[in-house]
Motif scaffolding. Structure first.
Motif, short mmCIF file in Angstrom:
data_model
loop_
_atom_site.label_atom_id
_atom_site.label_comp_id
_atom_site.label_asym_id
_atom_site.label_seq_id
_atom_site.Cartn_x
_atom_site.Cartn_y
_atom_site.Cartn_z
N VAL A 254 1.20 -1.53 -10.38
CA VAL A 254 0.61 -1.83 -8.99
C VAL A 254 -0.23 -2.93 -9.14
O VAL A 254 -0.38 -3.82 -8.33
N LEU A 255 -1.11 -2.94 -10.07
CA LEU A 255 -2.07 -4.07 -10.47
C LEU A 255 -1.43 -5.18 -10.70
O LEU A 255 -2.06 -6.17 -10.31
N HIS A 257 1.37 -6.26 -9.56
CA HIS A 257 1.95 -6.93 -8.26
C HIS A 257 0.96 -6.68 -7.39
O HIS A 257 1.43 -6.45 -6.23
N LYS A 258 -0.33 -6.50 -7.32
CA LYS A 258 -1.36 -6.38 -6.38
C LYS A 258 -1.13 -7.18 -5.08
O LYS A 258 -1.56 -6.67 -3.94
N ASP A 259 -0.76 -8.38 -5.21
CA ASP A 259 -0.63 -9.40 -3.96
C ASP A 259 0.72 -8.91 -3.19
O ASP A 259 0.81 -9.61 -2.38
N LEU A 292 -8.61 -0.42 -10.21
CA LEU A 292 -8.28 -0.36 -9.09
C LEU A 292 -9.18 -0.55 -7.92
O LEU A 292 -8.90 -1.02 -6.88
N TRP A 295 -9.65 -4.01 -6.32
CA TRP A 295 -8.58 -4.54 -5.45
C TRP A 295 -8.03 -3.74 -4.28
O TRP A 295 -7.58 -4.21 -3.42
N TYR A 296 -8.45 -2.56 -4.37
CA TYR A 296 -7.84 -1.47 -3.49
C TYR A 296 -9.07 -0.42 -2.98
O TYR A 296 -9.94 -0.08 -3.91
N ARG A 324 -4.60 -2.25 0.25
CA ARG A 324 -5.15 -3.42 -0.49
C ARG A 324 -6.55 -3.95 0.23
O ARG A 324 -6.52 -3.77 1.59
#
Length: 395
Positions: A254-255, A257-259, A292, A295-296, A324
């Motif tokens: 997930v990180l 592909h965080k965007d 995490l 970014w979240y 996000r």
């Protein structure tokens, strides 16, 4: 025929360590894919002594040996033949790849191993390909895949309802099993639902029970899945009753592909969920918490008891939601940030001055964070510390 135990030469233990410390690039690349249950949840050992040989990779559950042949193997054909005969005589299966094959085509090698494992372990009572499992027929839970099927419909609906749908329409469900979440995802017509499943029994069951998934089912290991192949640049949410043995790896992906992943809702082992959602100053707070939360926004939604699964796990579970945040840049060297966070928590009982000594901070003055432990620092504190280290490195 499989023997009750494999011969072991204790004199090879030190040689095994030496091999590990002098791995080829091909061996390193393949180990990154195999370690921590990354190959369909199976555990592999690296440079394992068997008899008078040291094999590159070994999986006890599969009786499988994987070898990466380097340049030197060209002159060892007779040696390799005897080695392979010995291993097969011990009831082991052997897969061989060249160093060049692994370096130049790691994805093809992984697919080859994956296909080989599936051939070795066909579903129990397999159906002819044209006759999928009947909708009322249950899928057998497989321990090596970490499967614990959720039975409680209310919990399943609450998990799906936790998806906000804000900023995306594509939804990817990981490991749908028998579709307990899938049915509620399909009811939300604003979603374009895709499911990704590696278990062939589950795939057959889903195809029989949810024919509308025909064009939106990916038969692949999520850890090897390239989101661009399905979604291109489009944002997508993640959801699932995640296998506990790969849940951390899912989050690291997930990180990566965080965007493109604005939201994720998932079932985790309770301890892992608490760790992810933990604030600074708590013993649960760790590497995943910081990376995490950078970014979240993390929400611990609810706890789930063991008895609502089949088979029941030995631990409680919990559902969390990741949304996000507005951060697009941390304001520091992000690669260095990860290294600092990991180094700090790898020796979490030490102060950061000692835990981060490899970064040359031991004699630094004027930074209050260095005399604290990693679990006491917020994300912003770690960013400040990273910038300080970057300044030191630039001197």
């Amino acid at each position: 025929m499989k023997k009750p135990y494999l011969p072991y030469n204790k004199n090879l233990k030190e040689f095994s360590k030496e091999h590990r410390n002098n791995s080829t690039l091909g061996e390193i690349l393949l180990w990154q894919k195999l370690k921590s249950g990354g190959m369909m949840g199976y555990k592999f050992n690296r440079h394992k002594p068997i008899g008078n040989y040291i094999v590159d990779f070994y999986c006890k559950a599969l009786d499988l040996v994987i070898e990466v042949d380097g340049q030197s193997h060209r002159e060892k054909s007779e040696h390799d033949r005897k080695r392979e005969e010995f291993l097969k005589g011990e009831g082991l299966r052997v897969l061989r790849y060249t160093e060049k094959e692994v370096r130049k085509g790691i994805d093809l090698v992984i697919k080859s191993i994956n296909d080989f494992i599936l051939e070795m372990n066909p579903p129990a009572n397999p159906q002819p390909q044209h006759t999928p499992l009947l909708k009322g027929e249950l899928v057998r839970a497989k321990k090596h895949l970490g499967q614990h099927f959720l039975k409680d419909e209310n919990i399943a609906k609450n998990i799906v309802d936790a998806l906000s749908g804000q900023g995306y329409s594509q939804v990817l469900e990981i490991g749908p099993g028998m579709g307990v979440l899938t049915k509620y995802l399909l009811e939300r017509t604003s979603f374009k639902t895709t499911v990704i499943e590696i278990d062939r029994e589950s795939v057959a069951y889903l195809k029989a029970g949810f024919p509308e998934l025909k064009e939106s089912m990916v038969e692949e290991d999520f850890l090897n899945f390239d989101p661009a192949s399905r979604f291109k640049d489009e944002p997508f949410a993640l959801i699932g009753n995640f296998p506990y043995n790969i849940s951390s790896q899912i989050l690291f992906k997930v990180l990566d592909h965080k965007d493109q992943v604005p939201e994720a809702v998932g079932m985790f082992q309770k301890e892992v969920a608490q760790r992810i959602a933990s604030p600074p100053g708590n013993r649960d707070y760790g590497i995943l918490s910081v990376l995490l939360q950078a970014w979240y926004g993390i929400e611990y939604l609810f706890t789930v008891n063991e008895h609502v699964f089949s088979p029941p796990p030995r631990v409680k579970s919990a559902v969390i939601r990741l949304k996000r945040n507005a951060v697009r840049s941390l304001g520091c060297d992000e690669a260095l940030f990860k290294k600092v966070v990991k180094a700090g928590f790898n020796q979490r009982r030490k102060t950061l001055r000692n835990a981060l000594s490899e970064f040359g901070v031991k004699k630094s003055a004027g930074n209050r964070f260095l005399d604290q432990r990693a679990e006491q620092l917020s994300v912003q504190d770690f960013i400040g510390l990273t910038n300080m280290i970057a300044t030191l490195k630039g001197k």
